[in-house]
Design an enzyme around this catalytic site. Structure first.
Site, PDB file in Angstrom:
ATOM      1  N   ALA A 175      35.333  40.352  46.954  1.00  0.00           N
ATOM      2  CA  ALA A 175      34.908  39.128  46.293  1.00  0.00           C
ATOM      3  C   ALA A 175      33.973  38.290  47.143  1.00  0.00           C
ATOM      4  O   ALA A 175      33.291  37.407  46.618  1.00  0.00           O
ATOM      5  CB  ALA A 175      36.131  38.307  45.900  1.00  0.00           C
ATOM      6  N   SER A 176      33.916  38.543  48.453  1.00  0.00           N
ATOM      7  CA  SER A 176      33.019  37.766  49.306  1.00  0.00           C
ATOM      8  C   SER A 176      32.009  38.634  50.045  1.00  0.00           C
ATOM      9  O   SER A 176      31.004  38.120  50.532  1.00  0.00           O
ATOM     10  CB  SER A 176      33.819  36.947  50.328  1.00  0.00           C
ATOM     11  OG  SER A 176      34.621  37.787  51.138  1.00  0.00           O
ATOM     12  N   SER A 177      32.254  39.939  50.143  1.00  0.00           N
ATOM     13  CA  SER A 177      31.304  40.828  50.816  1.00  0.00           C
ATOM     14  C   SER A 177      31.492  42.243  50.312  1.00  0.00           C
ATOM     15  O   SER A 177      32.520  42.583  49.713  1.00  0.00           O
ATOM     16  CB  SER A 177      31.497  40.781  52.341  1.00  0.00           C
ATOM     17  OG  SER A 177      32.739  41.337  52.709  1.00  0.00           O
ATOM     18  N   ARG A 231      30.473  46.589  51.323  1.00  0.00           N
ATOM     19  CA  ARG A 231      30.117  47.485  52.412  1.00  0.00           C
ATOM     20  C   ARG A 231      29.954  48.897  51.853  1.00  0.00           C
ATOM     21  O   ARG A 231      30.566  49.245  50.827  1.00  0.00           O
ATOM     22  CB  ARG A 231      31.183  47.485  53.507  1.00  0.00           C
ATOM     23  CG  ARG A 231      32.562  47.906  53.040  1.00  0.00           C
ATOM     24  CD  ARG A 231      33.671  47.236  53.784  1.00  0.00           C
ATOM     25  NE  ARG A 231      33.626  45.804  53.687  1.00  0.00           N
ATOM     26  CZ  ARG A 231      34.123  45.103  52.671  1.00  0.00           C
ATOM     27  NH1 ARG A 231      34.686  45.716  51.645  1.00  0.00           N
ATOM     28  NH2 ARG A 231      34.047  43.801  52.674  1.00  0.00           N
ATOM     29  N   HIS A 239      39.801  49.991  41.030  1.00  0.00           N
ATOM     30  CA  HIS A 239      40.335  48.694  41.421  1.00  0.00           C
ATOM     31  C   HIS A 239      40.630  48.793  42.908  1.00  0.00           C
ATOM     32  O   HIS A 239      41.376  49.666  43.346  1.00  0.00           O
ATOM     33  CB  HIS A 239      41.599  48.364  40.642  1.00  0.00           C
ATOM     34  CG  HIS A 239      42.135  47.001  40.967  1.00  0.00           C
ATOM     35  ND1 HIS A 239      43.412  46.619  40.647  1.00  0.00           N
ATOM     36  CD2 HIS A 239      41.574  45.941  41.582  1.00  0.00           C
ATOM     37  CE1 HIS A 239      43.613  45.370  41.052  1.00  0.00           C
ATOM     38  NE2 HIS A 239      42.499  44.947  41.630  1.00  0.00           N
ATOM     39  N   ASP A 240      40.052  47.890  43.687  1.00  0.00           N
ATOM     40  CA  ASP A 240      40.145  48.033  45.142  1.00  0.00           C
ATOM     41  C   ASP A 240      41.581  48.102  45.637  1.00  0.00           C
ATOM     42  O   ASP A 240      41.871  48.793  46.621  1.00  0.00           O
ATOM     43  CB  ASP A 240      39.358  46.937  45.863  1.00  0.00           C
ATOM     44  CG  ASP A 240      39.677  45.530  45.400  1.00  0.00           C
ATOM     45  OD1 ASP A 240      40.645  45.321  44.652  1.00  0.00           O
ATOM     46  OD2 ASP A 240      38.915  44.606  45.784  1.00  0.00           O
ATOM     47  N   THR A 241      42.511  47.442  44.957  1.00  0.00           N
ATOM     48  CA  THR A 241      43.904  47.521  45.399  1.00  0.00           C
ATOM     49  C   THR A 241      44.484  48.906  45.171  1.00  0.00           C
ATOM     50  O   THR A 241      45.309  49.383  45.956  1.00  0.00           O
ATOM     51  CB  THR A 241      44.765  46.460  44.700  1.00  0.00           C
ATOM     52  OG1 THR A 241      44.142  45.186  44.839  1.00  0.00           O
ATOM     53  CG2 THR A 241      46.153  46.401  45.304  1.00  0.00           C
ATOM     54  N   THR A 300      40.735  38.274  50.340  1.00  0.00           N
ATOM     55  CA  THR A 300      40.543  37.033  49.582  1.00  0.00           C
ATOM     56  C   THR A 300      41.785  36.744  48.754  1.00  0.00           C
ATOM     57  O   THR A 300      42.267  35.604  48.689  1.00  0.00           O
ATOM     58  CB  THR A 300      39.298  37.152  48.686  1.00  0.00           C
ATOM     59  OG1 THR A 300      38.156  37.380  49.506  1.00  0.00           O
ATOM     60  CG2 THR A 300      39.105  35.896  47.872  1.00  0.00           C
ATOM     61  N   ASN A 338      50.110  38.823  42.469  1.00  0.00           N
ATOM     62  CA  ASN A 338      49.013  38.237  43.242  1.00  0.00           C
ATOM     63  C   ASN A 338      49.491  37.003  43.986  1.00  0.00           C
ATOM     64  O   ASN A 338      50.147  36.135  43.394  1.00  0.00           O
ATOM     65  CB  ASN A 338      47.865  37.831  42.327  1.00  0.00           C
ATOM     66  CG  ASN A 338      47.037  38.997  41.848  1.00  0.00           C
ATOM     67  OD1 ASN A 338      47.580  40.043  41.492  1.00  0.00           O
ATOM     68  ND2 ASN A 338      45.735  38.838  41.824  1.00  0.00           N
TER      69      ASN A 338
END
Length: 473
Positions: free
Chosen positions: A11-13, A15, A236-238, A259, A296
Protein backbone atom coordinates in the site's frame (compact mmCIF):
# COMPACT_ATOMS: atom_id res chain seq x y z
CA UNK A 1 17.14 -24.25 -10.96
CA UNK A 2 14.39 -21.88 -12.06
CA UNK A 3 14.65 -18.10 -12.25
CA UNK A 4 11.44 -16.13 -11.62
CA UNK A 5 10.39 -12.59 -10.77
CA UNK A 6 7.97 -11.53 -8.04
CA UNK A 7 6.08 -8.26 -8.40
CA UNK A 8 5.05 -7.43 -4.82
CA UNK A 9 2.91 -4.32 -4.44
CA UNK A 10 2.19 -2.90 -1.01
CA UNK A 11 0.00 0.00 0.00
CA UNK A 12 2.97 2.36 0.34
CA UNK A 13 5.66 0.83 -1.89
CA UNK A 14 6.27 -1.84 -4.48
CA UNK A 15 9.22 -3.99 -5.42
CA UNK A 16 10.31 -6.39 -8.11
CA UNK A 17 12.37 -9.30 -6.81
CA UNK A 18 14.48 -11.76 -8.77
CA UNK A 19 14.61 -15.28 -7.36
CA UNK A 20 16.64 -18.37 -8.16
CA UNK A 21 15.01 -21.51 -6.80
CA UNK A 22 15.86 -25.19 -6.68
CA UNK A 23 15.18 -28.02 -4.25
CA UNK A 24 18.07 -26.82 -2.06
CA UNK A 25 18.40 -23.15 -3.00
CA UNK A 26 16.26 -20.04 -2.53
CA UNK A 27 17.99 -16.77 -3.36
CA UNK A 28 16.01 -13.52 -3.48
CA UNK A 29 17.36 -10.20 -4.77
CA UNK A 30 15.58 -6.88 -4.96
CA UNK A 31 16.10 -5.33 -8.40
CA UNK A 32 13.66 -2.42 -8.26
CA UNK A 33 11.81 -0.64 -5.45
CA UNK A 34 9.40 2.23 -5.94
CA UNK A 35 6.91 4.32 -4.04
CA UNK A 36 3.16 3.81 -4.23
CA UNK A 37 1.71 7.25 -3.60
CA UNK A 38 -2.06 7.77 -3.99
CA UNK A 39 -3.45 10.82 -5.76
CA UNK A 40 -6.34 12.91 -4.47
CA UNK A 41 -8.55 14.18 -7.28
CA UNK A 42 -11.88 16.04 -7.15
CA UNK A 43 -13.53 12.62 -7.47
CA UNK A 44 -11.70 11.20 -4.45
CA UNK A 45 -8.56 9.29 -3.46
CA UNK A 46 -7.16 7.09 -6.24
CA UNK A 47 -4.26 4.76 -6.90
CA UNK A 48 -1.89 5.98 -9.62
CA UNK A 49 -2.13 2.63 -11.35
CA UNK A 50 -0.49 3.71 -14.61
CA UNK A 51 2.59 4.83 -12.71
CA UNK A 52 2.57 1.51 -10.86
CA UNK A 53 2.43 -0.36 -14.15
CA UNK A 54 5.32 1.72 -15.50
CA UNK A 55 7.35 0.76 -12.44
CA UNK A 56 6.42 -2.90 -12.89
CA UNK A 57 7.72 -2.78 -16.46
CA UNK A 58 10.88 -1.00 -15.35
CA UNK A 59 11.41 -3.60 -12.64
CA UNK A 60 10.93 -6.50 -15.04
CA UNK A 61 13.47 -4.87 -17.34
CA UNK A 62 15.91 -4.68 -14.43
CA UNK A 63 15.21 -8.34 -13.66
CA UNK A 64 15.92 -9.32 -17.26
CA UNK A 65 19.23 -7.46 -17.18
CA UNK A 66 20.16 -9.07 -13.85
CA UNK A 67 20.15 -12.58 -15.32
CA UNK A 68 23.56 -13.98 -16.18
CA UNK A 69 25.07 -16.33 -18.71
CA UNK A 70 22.47 -18.60 -20.25
CA UNK A 71 20.01 -17.96 -17.44
CA UNK A 72 16.44 -17.23 -18.59
CA UNK A 73 13.74 -15.65 -16.44
CA UNK A 74 10.88 -18.10 -16.97
CA UNK A 75 7.97 -16.68 -14.99
CA UNK A 76 6.49 -13.56 -13.41
CA UNK A 77 3.98 -13.51 -10.53
CA UNK A 78 2.08 -10.51 -9.15
CA UNK A 79 0.62 -9.93 -5.69
CA UNK A 80 -0.84 -6.80 -4.11
CA UNK A 81 -3.21 -5.51 -1.47
CA UNK A 82 -6.83 -6.66 -1.69
CA UNK A 83 -10.34 -5.28 -2.41
CA UNK A 84 -9.56 -2.50 -4.93
CA UNK A 85 -10.37 -2.91 -8.61
CA UNK A 86 -10.31 -1.28 -12.03
CA UNK A 87 -13.32 -1.15 -14.35
CA UNK A 88 -12.95 -1.82 -18.09
CA UNK A 89 -15.18 -1.13 -21.07
CA UNK A 90 -16.00 -3.68 -23.73
CA UNK A 91 -12.75 -3.03 -25.58
CA UNK A 92 -10.70 -3.65 -22.43
CA UNK A 93 -9.86 0.02 -21.83
CA UNK A 94 -9.59 1.24 -18.24
CA UNK A 95 -12.52 3.52 -17.35
CA UNK A 96 -10.65 5.43 -14.65
CA UNK A 97 -7.94 5.15 -12.03
CA UNK A 98 -9.01 2.68 -9.31
CA UNK A 99 -10.27 4.18 -6.09
CA UNK A 100 -8.14 3.82 -2.97
CA UNK A 101 -9.78 1.79 -0.22
CA UNK A 102 -9.18 4.67 2.22
CA UNK A 103 -11.37 6.97 0.14
CA UNK A 104 -14.49 8.00 2.03
CA UNK A 105 -16.99 7.11 -0.68
CA UNK A 106 -18.12 3.94 1.06
CA UNK A 107 -19.31 5.74 4.19
CA UNK A 108 -22.78 4.36 4.84
CA UNK A 109 -22.57 1.77 2.07
CA UNK A 110 -22.25 -1.19 4.42
CA UNK A 111 -25.43 -0.25 6.28
CA UNK A 112 -27.34 -0.12 2.98
CA UNK A 113 -25.98 -3.47 1.79
CA UNK A 114 -26.64 -5.11 5.14
CA UNK A 115 -30.20 -3.76 5.13
CA UNK A 116 -30.71 -5.38 1.73
CA UNK A 117 -28.90 -8.67 2.29
CA UNK A 118 -28.66 -9.10 6.07
CA UNK A 119 -25.37 -8.89 7.92
CA UNK A 120 -25.53 -12.42 9.34
CA UNK A 121 -26.81 -13.83 6.06
CA UNK A 122 -23.97 -12.20 4.13
CA UNK A 123 -21.37 -13.61 6.53
CA UNK A 124 -22.91 -17.06 6.19
CA UNK A 125 -22.37 -16.93 2.42
CA UNK A 126 -18.97 -15.23 2.24
CA UNK A 127 -17.39 -15.79 5.67
CA UNK A 128 -15.83 -12.35 5.26
CA UNK A 129 -15.10 -9.90 8.05
CA UNK A 130 -16.73 -6.50 7.97
CA UNK A 131 -14.46 -3.78 6.66
CA UNK A 132 -16.13 -0.63 5.34
CA UNK A 133 -14.07 -0.74 2.15
CA UNK A 134 -14.72 -4.36 1.12
CA UNK A 135 -15.19 -4.64 -2.64
CA UNK A 136 -18.90 -5.38 -2.29
CA UNK A 137 -19.43 -2.03 -0.55
CA UNK A 138 -17.28 -0.17 -3.08
CA UNK A 139 -19.27 -1.61 -5.97
CA UNK A 140 -22.54 -0.73 -4.27
CA UNK A 141 -21.69 2.99 -4.47
CA UNK A 142 -19.84 2.93 -7.80
CA UNK A 143 -22.19 4.15 -10.56
CA UNK A 144 -19.78 2.99 -13.24
CA UNK A 145 -20.01 -0.63 -12.07
CA UNK A 146 -23.51 -1.06 -13.49
CA UNK A 147 -22.35 -0.31 -17.03
CA UNK A 148 -18.75 -1.59 -17.01
CA UNK A 149 -17.99 -4.67 -19.06
CA UNK A 150 -15.35 -6.06 -16.69
CA UNK A 151 -13.91 -5.57 -13.22
CA UNK A 152 -10.36 -6.65 -12.40
CA UNK A 153 -8.72 -6.63 -8.99
CA UNK A 154 -5.43 -4.75 -8.98
CA UNK A 155 -3.03 -7.68 -9.53
CA UNK A 156 -5.37 -9.12 -12.15
CA UNK A 157 -5.48 -5.76 -13.92
CA UNK A 158 -1.68 -5.66 -14.15
CA UNK A 159 -1.64 -9.29 -15.29
CA UNK A 160 -4.13 -8.39 -18.02
CA UNK A 161 -1.90 -5.57 -19.25
CA UNK A 162 1.08 -7.94 -19.34
CA UNK A 163 -0.68 -10.83 -21.10
CA UNK A 164 -4.00 -9.70 -22.57
CA UNK A 165 -5.71 -12.46 -20.54
CA UNK A 166 -8.47 -11.62 -18.06
CA UNK A 167 -9.07 -13.70 -14.93
CA UNK A 168 -9.59 -13.42 -11.18
CA UNK A 169 -7.15 -15.14 -8.85
CA UNK A 170 -9.10 -16.90 -6.13
CA UNK A 171 -7.27 -15.81 -2.96
CA UNK A 172 -7.92 -12.17 -3.82
CA UNK A 173 -11.45 -12.94 -4.99
CA UNK A 174 -12.13 -14.25 -1.49
CA UNK A 175 -11.67 -10.73 -0.10
CA UNK A 176 -14.35 -9.14 -2.27
CA UNK A 177 -17.43 -10.21 -0.30
CA UNK A 178 -18.81 -11.74 -3.51
CA UNK A 179 -17.34 -15.27 -3.31
CA UNK A 180 -19.23 -18.19 -1.79
CA UNK A 181 -16.89 -19.47 0.93
CA UNK A 182 -18.29 -23.01 0.78
CA UNK A 183 -18.31 -23.61 -2.97
CA UNK A 184 -15.37 -21.37 -3.84
CA UNK A 185 -17.43 -19.93 -6.73
CA UNK A 186 -18.87 -16.48 -7.35
CA UNK A 187 -22.08 -15.98 -5.34
CA UNK A 188 -24.48 -15.13 -8.17
CA UNK A 189 -27.36 -14.02 -5.89
CA UNK A 190 -25.16 -11.28 -4.42
CA UNK A 191 -24.43 -9.89 -7.87
CA UNK A 192 -28.16 -9.94 -8.62
CA UNK A 193 -29.00 -8.13 -5.38
CA UNK A 194 -26.50 -5.38 -6.19
CA UNK A 195 -27.75 -5.01 -9.76
CA UNK A 196 -24.41 -6.16 -11.17
CA UNK A 197 -23.77 -8.46 -14.09
CA UNK A 198 -22.91 -11.96 -12.94
CA UNK A 199 -19.94 -11.97 -15.31
CA UNK A 200 -18.57 -8.61 -14.15
CA UNK A 201 -15.54 -10.40 -12.74
CA UNK A 202 -13.89 -12.90 -15.10
CA UNK A 203 -13.50 -16.61 -14.29
CA UNK A 204 -11.44 -17.73 -11.34
CA UNK A 205 -7.90 -19.05 -11.51
CA UNK A 206 -5.77 -20.60 -8.80
CA UNK A 207 -2.23 -20.13 -7.56
CA UNK A 208 0.08 -22.07 -9.85
CA UNK A 209 -2.07 -21.66 -12.97
CA UNK A 210 -0.09 -20.42 -15.95
CA UNK A 211 -1.92 -17.34 -17.25
CA UNK A 212 -0.06 -16.99 -20.53
CA UNK A 213 2.91 -15.47 -22.35
CA UNK A 214 3.83 -11.80 -22.29
CA UNK A 215 2.47 -9.52 -24.99
CA UNK A 216 4.93 -8.49 -27.73
CA UNK A 217 4.97 -4.87 -26.55
CA UNK A 218 5.86 -6.04 -23.03
CA UNK A 219 8.73 -8.13 -24.38
CA UNK A 220 9.98 -5.12 -26.33
CA UNK A 221 9.73 -2.87 -23.28
CA UNK A 222 11.38 -5.22 -20.78
CA UNK A 223 13.81 -7.33 -22.80
CA UNK A 224 12.43 -10.51 -21.27
CA UNK A 225 12.81 -13.79 -23.14
CA UNK A 226 9.78 -14.72 -25.32
CA UNK A 227 9.46 -17.96 -23.36
CA UNK A 228 8.56 -16.06 -20.15
CA UNK A 229 5.01 -16.44 -18.84
CA UNK A 230 2.90 -14.94 -16.11
CA UNK A 231 1.98 -17.47 -13.43
CA UNK A 232 -0.82 -16.91 -10.95
CA UNK A 233 0.33 -16.82 -7.32
CA UNK A 234 -1.50 -16.03 -4.11
CA UNK A 235 -2.25 -12.59 -5.53
CA UNK A 236 -3.57 -11.26 -2.24
CA UNK A 237 -0.27 -10.37 -0.63
CA UNK A 238 -1.27 -11.98 2.67
CA UNK A 239 -1.94 -15.28 0.91
CA UNK A 240 1.62 -15.21 -0.42
CA UNK A 241 2.95 -14.05 2.95
CA UNK A 242 1.38 -17.04 4.73
CA UNK A 243 3.08 -19.40 2.25
CA UNK A 244 6.27 -17.55 3.23
CA UNK A 245 5.85 -18.35 6.94
CA UNK A 246 8.59 -20.87 7.85
CA UNK A 247 6.37 -22.91 10.18
CA UNK A 248 7.32 -26.47 11.11
CA UNK A 249 3.78 -27.67 11.86
CA UNK A 250 0.20 -26.43 11.98
CA UNK A 251 0.31 -25.18 15.59
CA UNK A 252 1.26 -21.62 14.67
CA UNK A 253 -0.29 -18.21 14.40
CA UNK A 254 0.97 -15.59 11.98
CA UNK A 255 1.20 -11.82 12.00
CA UNK A 256 1.83 -10.46 8.53
CA UNK A 257 2.96 -7.04 9.66
CA UNK A 258 3.14 -4.05 7.36
CA UNK A 259 0.82 -1.11 6.71
CA UNK A 260 -1.86 -3.49 7.94
CA UNK A 261 -1.28 -6.40 10.29
CA UNK A 262 -3.12 -9.59 9.38
CA UNK A 263 -3.32 -11.83 12.43
CA UNK A 264 -4.65 -15.37 12.41
CA UNK A 265 -4.19 -19.10 11.83
CA UNK A 266 -4.14 -21.38 8.80
CA UNK A 267 -7.05 -23.85 8.56
CA UNK A 268 -8.37 -26.49 6.20
CA UNK A 269 -12.00 -25.33 6.35
CA UNK A 270 -13.86 -22.10 7.15
CA UNK A 271 -15.27 -21.27 10.58
CA UNK A 272 -18.71 -19.70 10.11
CA UNK A 273 -19.89 -19.37 13.69
CA UNK A 274 -21.81 -16.45 15.10
CA UNK A 275 -18.98 -15.96 17.60
CA UNK A 276 -16.52 -15.59 14.73
CA UNK A 277 -18.75 -13.09 12.97
CA UNK A 278 -19.23 -11.08 16.15
CA UNK A 279 -15.44 -11.00 16.63
CA UNK A 280 -15.07 -9.86 12.99
CA UNK A 281 -12.92 -12.78 11.91
CA UNK A 282 -12.65 -13.54 8.23
CA UNK A 283 -12.29 -16.71 6.17
CA UNK A 284 -10.10 -15.78 3.23
CA UNK A 285 -8.70 -18.13 0.66
CA UNK A 286 -5.15 -19.40 0.95
CA UNK A 287 -2.80 -21.29 -1.34
CA UNK A 288 -3.57 -25.00 -1.80
CA UNK A 289 -7.20 -24.55 -0.78
CA UNK A 290 -6.41 -23.45 2.76
CA UNK A 291 -8.35 -20.86 4.75
CA UNK A 292 -6.72 -17.80 6.29
CA UNK A 293 -8.79 -17.37 9.43
CA UNK A 294 -7.76 -13.91 10.56
CA UNK A 295 -8.65 -10.41 11.55
CA UNK A 296 -7.18 -7.13 10.32
CA UNK A 297 -5.35 -5.00 12.87
CA UNK A 298 -4.49 -1.45 11.82
CA UNK A 299 -0.73 -2.10 11.75
CA UNK A 300 2.28 0.12 11.13
CA UNK A 301 0.10 2.65 9.31
CA UNK A 302 -0.26 4.35 12.69
CA UNK A 303 3.50 4.75 13.01
CA UNK A 304 4.17 5.74 9.39
CA UNK A 305 1.40 8.35 9.41
CA UNK A 306 2.70 9.74 12.71
CA UNK A 307 6.16 10.06 11.19
CA UNK A 308 4.65 11.78 8.14
CA UNK A 309 2.80 14.24 10.39
CA UNK A 310 5.97 15.10 12.32
CA UNK A 311 7.93 15.47 9.08
CA UNK A 312 5.40 17.98 7.76
CA UNK A 313 5.68 20.00 10.95
CA UNK A 314 9.45 20.28 11.15
CA UNK A 315 12.76 18.47 10.69
CA UNK A 316 12.50 14.84 9.53
CA UNK A 317 11.88 12.38 12.37
CA UNK A 318 14.61 9.77 12.89
CA UNK A 319 12.72 6.48 13.24
CA UNK A 320 15.65 4.35 14.53
CA UNK A 321 16.38 6.97 17.19
CA UNK A 322 12.70 7.15 18.13
CA UNK A 323 12.49 3.35 18.46
CA UNK A 324 15.64 3.27 20.61
CA UNK A 325 14.21 5.96 22.88
CA UNK A 326 10.81 4.23 22.95
CA UNK A 327 12.51 1.07 24.22
CA UNK A 328 13.65 3.03 27.27
CA UNK A 329 10.13 4.24 28.08
CA UNK A 330 8.84 2.30 31.12
CA UNK A 331 6.20 -0.34 30.51
CA UNK A 332 2.67 0.10 31.77
CA UNK A 333 1.94 3.23 29.79
CA UNK A 334 -1.35 4.13 28.08
CA UNK A 335 -2.81 1.97 25.33
CA UNK A 336 -5.69 2.39 22.91
CA UNK A 337 -7.62 0.29 20.40
CA UNK A 338 -5.68 0.67 17.13
CA UNK A 339 -8.67 -0.55 15.12
CA UNK A 340 -10.83 2.48 15.82
CA UNK A 341 -12.36 3.87 12.59
CA UNK A 342 -10.89 7.30 13.35
CA UNK A 343 -7.45 5.92 12.41
CA UNK A 344 -8.44 4.66 8.94
CA UNK A 345 -8.07 7.86 6.86
CA UNK A 346 -4.73 9.56 6.24
CA UNK A 347 -4.00 12.43 8.59
CA UNK A 348 -2.69 13.56 11.96
CA UNK A 349 -2.56 10.28 13.88
CA UNK A 350 -0.75 11.74 16.95
CA UNK A 351 -3.64 14.17 17.46
CA UNK A 352 -6.21 11.42 16.93
CA UNK A 353 -4.44 9.14 19.42
CA UNK A 354 -4.38 11.95 21.96
CA UNK A 355 -8.11 12.55 21.45
CA UNK A 356 -8.92 8.86 21.95
CA UNK A 357 -6.78 8.62 25.09
CA UNK A 358 -8.24 11.85 26.48
CA UNK A 359 -11.79 10.58 25.95
CA UNK A 360 -10.89 7.37 27.80
CA UNK A 361 -9.38 9.29 30.71
CA UNK A 362 -5.91 7.92 29.95
CA UNK A 363 -2.63 9.74 30.20
CA UNK A 364 -1.53 11.40 26.95
CA UNK A 365 2.10 10.80 25.89
CA UNK A 366 4.12 13.98 26.23
CA UNK A 367 7.04 13.15 23.92
CA UNK A 368 7.45 11.50 20.56
CA UNK A 369 9.23 8.42 22.00
CA UNK A 370 6.36 8.02 24.48
CA UNK A 371 3.84 8.15 21.63
CA UNK A 372 5.83 5.61 19.61
CA UNK A 373 5.89 3.30 22.65
CA UNK A 374 2.15 3.85 23.11
CA UNK A 375 1.52 2.83 19.48
CA UNK A 376 3.69 -0.29 19.73
CA UNK A 377 2.25 -1.33 23.11
CA UNK A 378 -1.24 -0.91 21.66
CA UNK A 379 -0.40 -2.96 18.57
CA UNK A 380 1.20 -5.74 20.67
CA UNK A 381 -1.88 -5.89 22.90
CA UNK A 382 -4.15 -6.07 19.83
CA UNK A 383 -1.99 -8.81 18.32
CA UNK A 384 -2.20 -10.85 21.52
CA UNK A 385 -5.98 -10.49 21.75
CA UNK A 386 -6.36 -11.55 18.15
CA UNK A 387 -3.98 -14.52 18.35
CA UNK A 388 -5.80 -15.91 21.37
CA UNK A 389 -9.21 -15.24 19.82
CA UNK A 390 -8.17 -17.00 16.62
CA UNK A 391 -7.06 -20.04 18.57
CA UNK A 392 -10.23 -20.11 20.66
CA UNK A 393 -12.67 -19.56 17.80
CA UNK A 394 -10.99 -22.06 15.47
CA UNK A 395 -10.01 -24.72 17.99
CA UNK A 396 -6.46 -24.58 16.66
CA UNK A 397 -3.79 -24.79 19.38
CA UNK A 398 -1.00 -22.25 18.94
CA UNK A 399 2.52 -22.86 20.25
CA UNK A 400 4.41 -20.12 18.39
CA UNK A 401 3.73 -16.83 16.64
CA UNK A 402 5.45 -16.12 13.32
CA UNK A 403 5.78 -12.39 12.66
CA UNK A 404 6.69 -11.75 9.03
CA UNK A 405 6.91 -8.69 6.81
CA UNK A 406 8.41 -5.29 7.46
CA UNK A 407 7.46 -5.36 11.13
CA UNK A 408 9.94 -8.20 11.66
CA UNK A 409 12.68 -5.54 11.54
CA UNK A 410 11.16 -3.74 14.53
CA UNK A 411 12.84 -5.46 17.47
CA UNK A 412 10.86 -3.53 20.06
CA UNK A 413 7.54 -4.51 18.47
CA UNK A 414 8.62 -8.17 18.28
CA UNK A 415 9.67 -8.20 21.93
CA UNK A 416 6.48 -6.51 23.09
CA UNK A 417 4.41 -8.94 21.02
CA UNK A 418 6.10 -11.97 22.61
CA UNK A 419 5.46 -10.52 26.06
CA UNK A 420 1.82 -9.69 25.28
CA UNK A 421 1.08 -13.08 23.69
CA UNK A 422 2.97 -15.09 26.29
CA UNK A 423 4.35 -17.12 23.38
CA UNK A 424 7.63 -17.27 21.48
CA UNK A 425 7.74 -14.97 18.47
CA UNK A 426 9.82 -15.97 15.45
CA UNK A 427 10.47 -12.82 13.43
CA UNK A 428 11.15 -13.08 9.72
CA UNK A 429 11.51 -13.36 6.90
CA UNK A 430 10.93 -9.70 6.13
CA UNK A 431 10.20 -10.55 2.48
CA UNK A 432 7.77 -13.37 3.27
CA UNK A 433 5.29 -12.16 0.65
CA UNK A 434 7.83 -12.17 -2.18
CA UNK A 435 9.15 -15.55 -1.01
CA UNK A 436 5.67 -17.07 -1.02
CA UNK A 437 5.11 -15.60 -4.46
CA UNK A 438 8.28 -17.11 -5.96
CA UNK A 439 7.82 -20.48 -4.26
CA UNK A 440 4.40 -20.94 -5.86
CA UNK A 441 5.88 -20.03 -9.24
CA UNK A 442 8.85 -22.35 -8.77
CA UNK A 443 6.58 -25.25 -7.85
CA UNK A 444 4.36 -24.59 -10.87
CA UNK A 445 7.45 -24.82 -13.09
CA UNK A 446 8.83 -27.99 -11.44
CA UNK A 447 11.80 -26.43 -9.65
CA UNK A 448 10.47 -27.71 -6.32
CA UNK A 449 8.02 -30.46 -5.43
CA UNK A 450 5.50 -31.00 -2.68
CA UNK A 451 2.82 -29.27 -0.69
CA UNK A 452 3.09 -26.00 1.24
CA UNK A 453 4.93 -27.79 4.06
CA UNK A 454 7.67 -28.82 1.64
CA UNK A 455 7.93 -25.18 0.55
CA UNK A 456 8.26 -24.17 4.20
CA UNK A 457 10.99 -26.76 4.72
CA UNK A 458 12.97 -24.95 2.05
CA UNK A 459 12.29 -21.62 3.78
CA UNK A 460 13.59 -22.88 7.11
CA UNK A 461 16.70 -24.23 5.43
CA UNK A 462 17.52 -20.98 3.64
CA UNK A 463 16.01 -18.01 5.53
CA UNK A 464 17.14 -16.54 8.85
CA UNK A 465 14.66 -15.75 11.62
CA UNK A 466 15.11 -14.15 15.04
CA UNK A 467 13.55 -15.63 18.17
CA UNK A 468 11.96 -13.61 20.97
CA UNK A 469 10.91 -15.39 24.16
CA UNK A 470 8.21 -13.87 26.37
CA UNK A 471 9.42 -12.21 29.56
CA UNK A 472 9.18 -14.42 32.62
CA UNK A 473 6.08 -13.86 34.69
Amino acid sequence: MTTVAAVDLGASSGRVMLARVSAQRLDLTEVHRFGNVPVRLPSGLHWDVLRLYRDVLDGLGQAARATTGGEVLSSVGIDSWAVDYGLLDGSGALLGNPFHYRDGRTSGAAAEVHAELGERELYDVTGLQFLPFNTIFQLAVDPAAATAAHALLVPDLLTYWLTGVRGTEVTNASTTGLLDVRSGAWAAPLFDALGLRRDLFPPLRRPGDVVGPLLPEVLDDTGLDPSAVVTAVGSHDTASAVVGVPAADERFAYISCGTWSLVGVELDAPVLTEAGRAANFTNEGGVDGTVRYLRNVMGLWLLSESIATWNRAGPPADLPALLAAAADVPSGGPVFDPDGPVFLPPGDQPARIADVLRAAGSRIPETRPELVRCILDSLAAAYARTVHQAAELSGRAVDVVHLVGGGARNELLCRLTADACGLPVLAGPVEATALGNVLVQARAHDAVDGDRWALRDLLRATQAVRSYEPAAG
